[in-house]
Design a protein around this motif. Structure first.
Motif, PDB file in Angstrom:
ATOM      1  N   GLY A 155      -5.735 -20.606 -38.246  1.00 31.64           N
ATOM      2  CA  GLY A 155      -7.134 -20.283 -38.134  1.00 31.64           C
ATOM      3  C   GLY A 155      -7.594 -19.820 -36.886  1.00 31.64           C
ATOM      4  O   GLY A 155      -8.912 -19.652 -36.825  1.00 31.64           O
ATOM      5  N   LYS A 156      -6.815 -19.521 -35.922  1.00 33.88           N
ATOM      6  CA  LYS A 156      -7.454 -19.313 -34.882  1.00 33.88           C
ATOM      7  C   LYS A 156      -7.119 -17.801 -34.716  1.00 33.88           C
ATOM      8  O   LYS A 156      -6.514 -16.960 -35.177  1.00 33.88           O
ATOM      9  N   SER A 157      -7.806 -16.661 -33.626  1.00 33.49           N
ATOM     10  CA  SER A 157      -7.537 -15.731 -33.453  1.00 33.49           C
ATOM     11  C   SER A 157      -6.567 -15.256 -32.458  1.00 33.49           C
ATOM     12  O   SER A 157      -6.070 -13.992 -32.383  1.00 33.49           O
ATOM     13  N   TRP A 158      -5.914 -16.147 -31.757  1.00 31.15           N
ATOM     14  CA  TRP A 158      -4.722 -15.977 -30.760  1.00 31.15           C
ATOM     15  C   TRP A 158      -3.487 -15.852 -31.538  1.00 31.15           C
ATOM     16  O   TRP A 158      -3.434 -16.421 -32.595  1.00 31.15           O
ATOM     17  N   SER A 159      -2.454 -15.312 -31.046  1.00 31.05           N
ATOM     18  CA  SER A 159      -1.085 -15.401 -31.577  1.00 31.05           C
ATOM     19  C   SER A 159      -0.255 -15.759 -30.724  1.00 31.05           C
ATOM     20  O   SER A 159      -0.536 -16.129 -29.574  1.00 31.05           O
ATOM     21  N   TRP A 160       1.028 -16.195 -31.110  1.00 26.48           N
ATOM     22  CA  TRP A 160       1.989 -16.900 -30.035  1.00 26.48           C
ATOM     23  C   TRP A 160       3.413 -15.832 -30.206  1.00 26.48           C
ATOM     24  O   TRP A 160       3.556 -15.283 -31.228  1.00 26.48           O
ATOM     25  N   SER A 161       4.247 -16.033 -29.057  1.00 28.65           N
ATOM     26  CA  SER A 161       5.666 -15.664 -29.477  1.00 28.65           C
ATOM     27  C   SER A 161       6.515 -16.542 -28.662  1.00 28.65           C
ATOM     28  O   SER A 161       5.910 -17.233 -27.594  1.00 28.65           O
ATOM     29  N   ALA A 162       7.672 -16.797 -29.230  1.00 28.58           N
ATOM     30  CA  ALA A 162       8.768 -17.960 -28.705  1.00 28.58           C
ATOM     31  C   ALA A 162       9.819 -16.888 -28.189  1.00 28.58           C
ATOM     32  O   ALA A 162      10.488 -16.295 -28.992  1.00 28.58           O
ATOM     33  N   ILE A 163      10.123 -17.132 -26.862  1.00 32.92           N
ATOM     34  CA  ILE A 163      11.205 -16.464 -26.449  1.00 32.92           C
ATOM     35  C   ILE A 163      12.480 -16.916 -26.112  1.00 32.92           C
ATOM     36  O   ILE A 163      12.460 -17.976 -25.422  1.00 32.92           O
ATOM     37  N   ARG A 164      13.457 -16.821 -26.877  1.00 37.22           N
ATOM     38  CA  ARG A 164      14.783 -17.684 -26.488  1.00 37.22           C
ATOM     39  C   ARG A 164      16.007 -16.798 -25.769  1.00 37.22           C
ATOM     40  O   ARG A 164      16.820 -15.882 -26.405  1.00 37.22           O
ATOM     41  N   PRO A 165      16.009 -16.960 -24.423  1.00 35.31           N
ATOM     42  CA  PRO A 165      16.998 -16.548 -23.673  1.00 35.31           C
ATOM     43  C   PRO A 165      18.220 -17.192 -23.765  1.00 35.31           C
ATOM     44  O   PRO A 165      18.111 -18.439 -24.119  1.00 35.31           O
ATOM     45  N   SER A 166      19.636 -16.575 -23.121  1.00 33.98           N
ATOM     46  CA  SER A 166      20.556 -17.372 -23.020  1.00 33.98           C
ATOM     47  C   SER A 166      20.590 -18.019 -21.711  1.00 33.98           C
ATOM     48  O   SER A 166      19.402 -18.014 -21.183  1.00 33.98           O
ATOM     49  N   VAL A 167      21.652 -18.437 -20.964  1.00 38.23           N
ATOM     50  CA  VAL A 167      21.467 -18.868 -19.643  1.00 38.23           C
ATOM     51  C   VAL A 167      20.994 -17.831 -18.847  1.00 38.23           C
ATOM     52  O   VAL A 167      21.160 -16.623 -18.895  1.00 38.23           O
ATOM     53  N   VAL A 168      19.612 -17.728 -17.991  1.00 38.58           N
ATOM     54  CA  VAL A 168      19.212 -16.903 -17.278  1.00 38.58           C
ATOM     55  C   VAL A 168      19.695 -16.673 -15.890  1.00 38.58           C
ATOM     56  O   VAL A 168      19.801 -17.582 -15.188  1.00 38.58           O
ATOM     57  N   GLY A 169      20.027 -15.465 -15.570  1.00 42.22           N
ATOM     58  CA  GLY A 169      20.391 -14.868 -14.311  1.00 42.22           C
ATOM     59  C   GLY A 169      19.233 -14.784 -13.331  1.00 42.22           C
ATOM     60  O   GLY A 169      18.395 -13.569 -13.843  1.00 42.22           O
ATOM     61  N   GLY A 170      18.980 -15.249 -12.446  1.00 43.35           N
ATOM     62  CA  GLY A 170      17.843 -15.332 -11.389  1.00 43.35           C
ATOM     63  C   GLY A 170      18.053 -16.287 -10.257  1.00 43.35           C
ATOM     64  O   GLY A 170      18.917 -16.884 -10.182  1.00 43.35           O
ATOM     65  N   PHE A 171      16.978 -16.495  -9.674  1.00 41.56           N
ATOM     66  CA  PHE A 171      16.996 -17.453  -8.457  1.00 41.56           C
ATOM     67  C   PHE A 171      15.560 -18.270  -8.450  1.00 41.56           C
ATOM     68  O   PHE A 171      14.745 -17.454  -8.272  1.00 41.56           O
ATOM     69  N   ALA A 172      15.482 -19.685  -8.321  1.00 44.35           N
ATOM     70  CA  ALA A 172      14.273 -20.288  -7.673  1.00 44.35           C
ATOM     71  C   ALA A 172      15.060 -21.562  -6.948  1.00 44.35           C
ATOM     72  O   ALA A 172      15.567 -22.182  -7.716  1.00 44.35           O
ATOM     73  N   PRO A 173      14.458 -21.767  -5.698  1.00 46.09           N
ATOM     74  CA  PRO A 173      15.094 -22.987  -5.167  1.00 46.09           C
ATOM     75  C   PRO A 173      14.727 -24.159  -5.704  1.00 46.09           C
ATOM     76  O   PRO A 173      13.535 -24.242  -6.214  1.00 46.09           O
ATOM     77  N   GLY A 174      15.538 -25.088  -5.778  1.00 49.17           N
ATOM     78  CA  GLY A 174      15.268 -26.378  -6.476  1.00 49.17           C
ATOM     79  C   GLY A 174      15.572 -26.418  -7.889  1.00 49.17           C
ATOM     80  O   GLY A 174      15.230 -27.474  -8.661  1.00 49.17           O
ATOM     81  N   ASN A 175      15.356 -25.245  -8.454  1.00 47.10           N
ATOM     82  CA  ASN A 175      15.766 -25.288 -10.008  1.00 47.10           C
ATOM     83  C   ASN A 175      16.863 -25.944 -10.671  1.00 47.10           C
ATOM     84  O   ASN A 175      18.120 -25.542 -10.003  1.00 47.10           O
ATOM     85  N   PRO A 176      16.857 -26.794 -11.631  1.00 50.29           N
ATOM     86  CA  PRO A 176      17.893 -27.561 -11.911  1.00 50.29           C
ATOM     87  C   PRO A 176      18.971 -26.720 -12.741  1.00 50.29           C
ATOM     88  O   PRO A 176      20.060 -27.107 -13.218  1.00 50.29           O
ATOM     89  N   LEU A 177      18.414 -25.465 -13.349  1.00 47.69           N
ATOM     90  CA  LEU A 177      19.190 -24.860 -14.520  1.00 47.69           C
ATOM     91  C   LEU A 177      19.459 -23.537 -13.628  1.00 47.69           C
ATOM     92  O   LEU A 177      19.131 -22.427 -14.282  1.00 47.69           O
ATOM     93  N   ASN A 178      20.188 -23.555 -12.657  1.00 50.20           N
ATOM     94  CA  ASN A 178      20.380 -22.469 -11.743  1.00 50.20           C
ATOM     95  C   ASN A 178      21.801 -21.548 -11.634  1.00 50.20           C
ATOM     96  O   ASN A 178      22.392 -21.950 -10.774  1.00 50.20           O
TER      97      ASN A 178
END
Ligand code: NAP
Length: 348
Positions: A155-178
């Motif tokens: 009933g709302k005017s906004w929409s959504w999207s759900a994004i499903r990546p595999s394991v992601v290649g990138g970097f952030a210090p302290g990230n537990p999924l790195n």
């Protein structure tokens, strides 16, 4: 030029949120606001908020009336799958309920999922996994988040999207999924200790097919899904578009670091790497590296990823059929990110 859209990136210091923020900032028609409790690189308007604290979210979001698109990438790590549900649901709920109240211009809420919705973290699952595969038994926080958003959107005017990546290649210090930085740190320590670059996972995990998702590609796909009307109110698998086996990739990664590869030996990284802080600190001092061992020790995630003795892949064709045609070469992605880690003095 006037900004047409205003993005609120929630969790902008994270591995996924960081790249997404940078990508949105590079686009001409977006104003970007980010939530983060850590200082962010670049010049981005930042809201410092504890997403678990409903009252804090209400106060800090009160001025965000211009937000048109929410990109939710926040995540609280917990030791068990069941324990992930409560904090991750609470953070998302606090964001959605508040932004709905304060922003009359809200058009879209994008949120990050992963292959956990297919049960990929539990054991062999049907591959290639497809977005319309039947759900697994709860508790599983990503599935519960999607149920919540779907119900909230009615009933709302906004929409959504759900994004499903595999394991992601990138970097952030302290990230537990790195994954990539843990491979780079593991290689650097192997080199320092003069031992070969051994695959430390389950013997059976060396051979199955696996795919990854480049964080830059993921950022493009996330913005595409959030701004493409045909993509509204759906989930999308997003992966690089190629597949690999560790048995082929591992020796190539070893060569990048100038290391010989020896046959795999199962090494529980959380245990074996626990006493390697002095080795890292010596490297850090010698090479002027930025981060201490703690910020780079995602070892339990390594044990997790290297335990997958089954194919780990999802069908990425749905996004392509609707018009998202970008891809990434996974081997080149490894080298590019390792180069970045070197340039940023994360590794020697
Ligand atoms: N990384 C992957 O390989 C991967 C793969 C597939 C799916 N995913 C999913 O993608 C999502 C994001 O993952 P990620 O790897 O980008 O996570 P991440 O690097 O750990 O980032 C999480 C973000 O959430 C923020 N956050 C956590 N608790 C908070 C709180 N109470 N208040 C305010 N901010 C808070 C963190 O900010 P602070 O720094 O301020 O704590 C950080 O910016 C997760 O759902 C994850 O399961 C990740």
């Amino acid at each position: 030029m006037a900004h047409l859209k205003t993005a609120l990136v929630v969790g902008a210091s994270g591995l996924i949120g960081k790249n997404l923020t940078a990508y949105l900032q590079s686009l001409p028609d977006w104003k970007v606001i980010a939530t983060s409790r850590k200082p962010l690189p670049g010049n981005v308007e930042t809201v410092t908020v504890d997403l678990l604290d409903e009252a804090d979210v209400a106060v800090k979001f009160a001025t965000l009336a211009s937000v048109t698109h929410v990109f939710y990438t926040a995540y609280q790590d917990k030791p068990t799958w069941a324990e992930l549900v409560a904090p991750n649901m609470a953070m998302l709920r606090n964001v959605v309920q508040t932004i709905e109240k304060v922003s009359p211009k809200l058009e879209h809420i994008s949120f990050m999922q992963g292959y956990k919705v297919y049960g990929a973290h539990l054991g062999p699952f049907r591959t290639p996994a497809r977005e319309d595969d039947p759900p697994i038994m709860l508790p599983e926080f990503m599935t519960e988040q999607q149920r919540y958003i779907t119900a909230a959107q009615q009933g709302k005017s906004w929409s959504w999207s759900a994004i499903r990546p595999s394991v992601v290649g990138g970097f952030a210090p302290g990230n537990p999924l790195n994954l990539l930085s843990l491979i780079a740190v593991y290689a650097s320590i192997s080199k320092e200790l003069n031992v070969p670059f051994r695959f430390p996972g389950k013997p059976g995990a060396y051979h199955p097919l696996i795919e990854l998702t480049d964080a830059d590609l993921l950022a493009k796909a996330t913005v595409w899904a959030a701004t493409t009307p045909e993509a509204a109110n759906q989930a999308f698998n997003i992966n690089n578009g190629d597949l690999f086996r560790w048995e082929e990739m591992w020796p190539k990664l070893g060569r990048y670091f100038g290391l010989e590869t020896a046959p795999p030996v199962q090494l529980p990284l959380a245990e074996v790497m626990r006493d390697k802080e002095p080795v890292w600190e010596a490297l850090r001092e010698r090479h002027g590296l930025q981060y201490g061992y703690e910020a780079l020790s995602a070892w339990p995630f390594g044990d997790f990823v290297f335990s997958w003795d089954y194919d780990f892949l999802a069908d990425g064709s749905k996004a392509r059929r609707l018009g998202f045609h970008e891809y990434a070469d996974t081997e080149q992605m490894f080298y590019r990110i390792f180069d970045q880690l070197r340039a940023e003095r994360v590794i020697p």
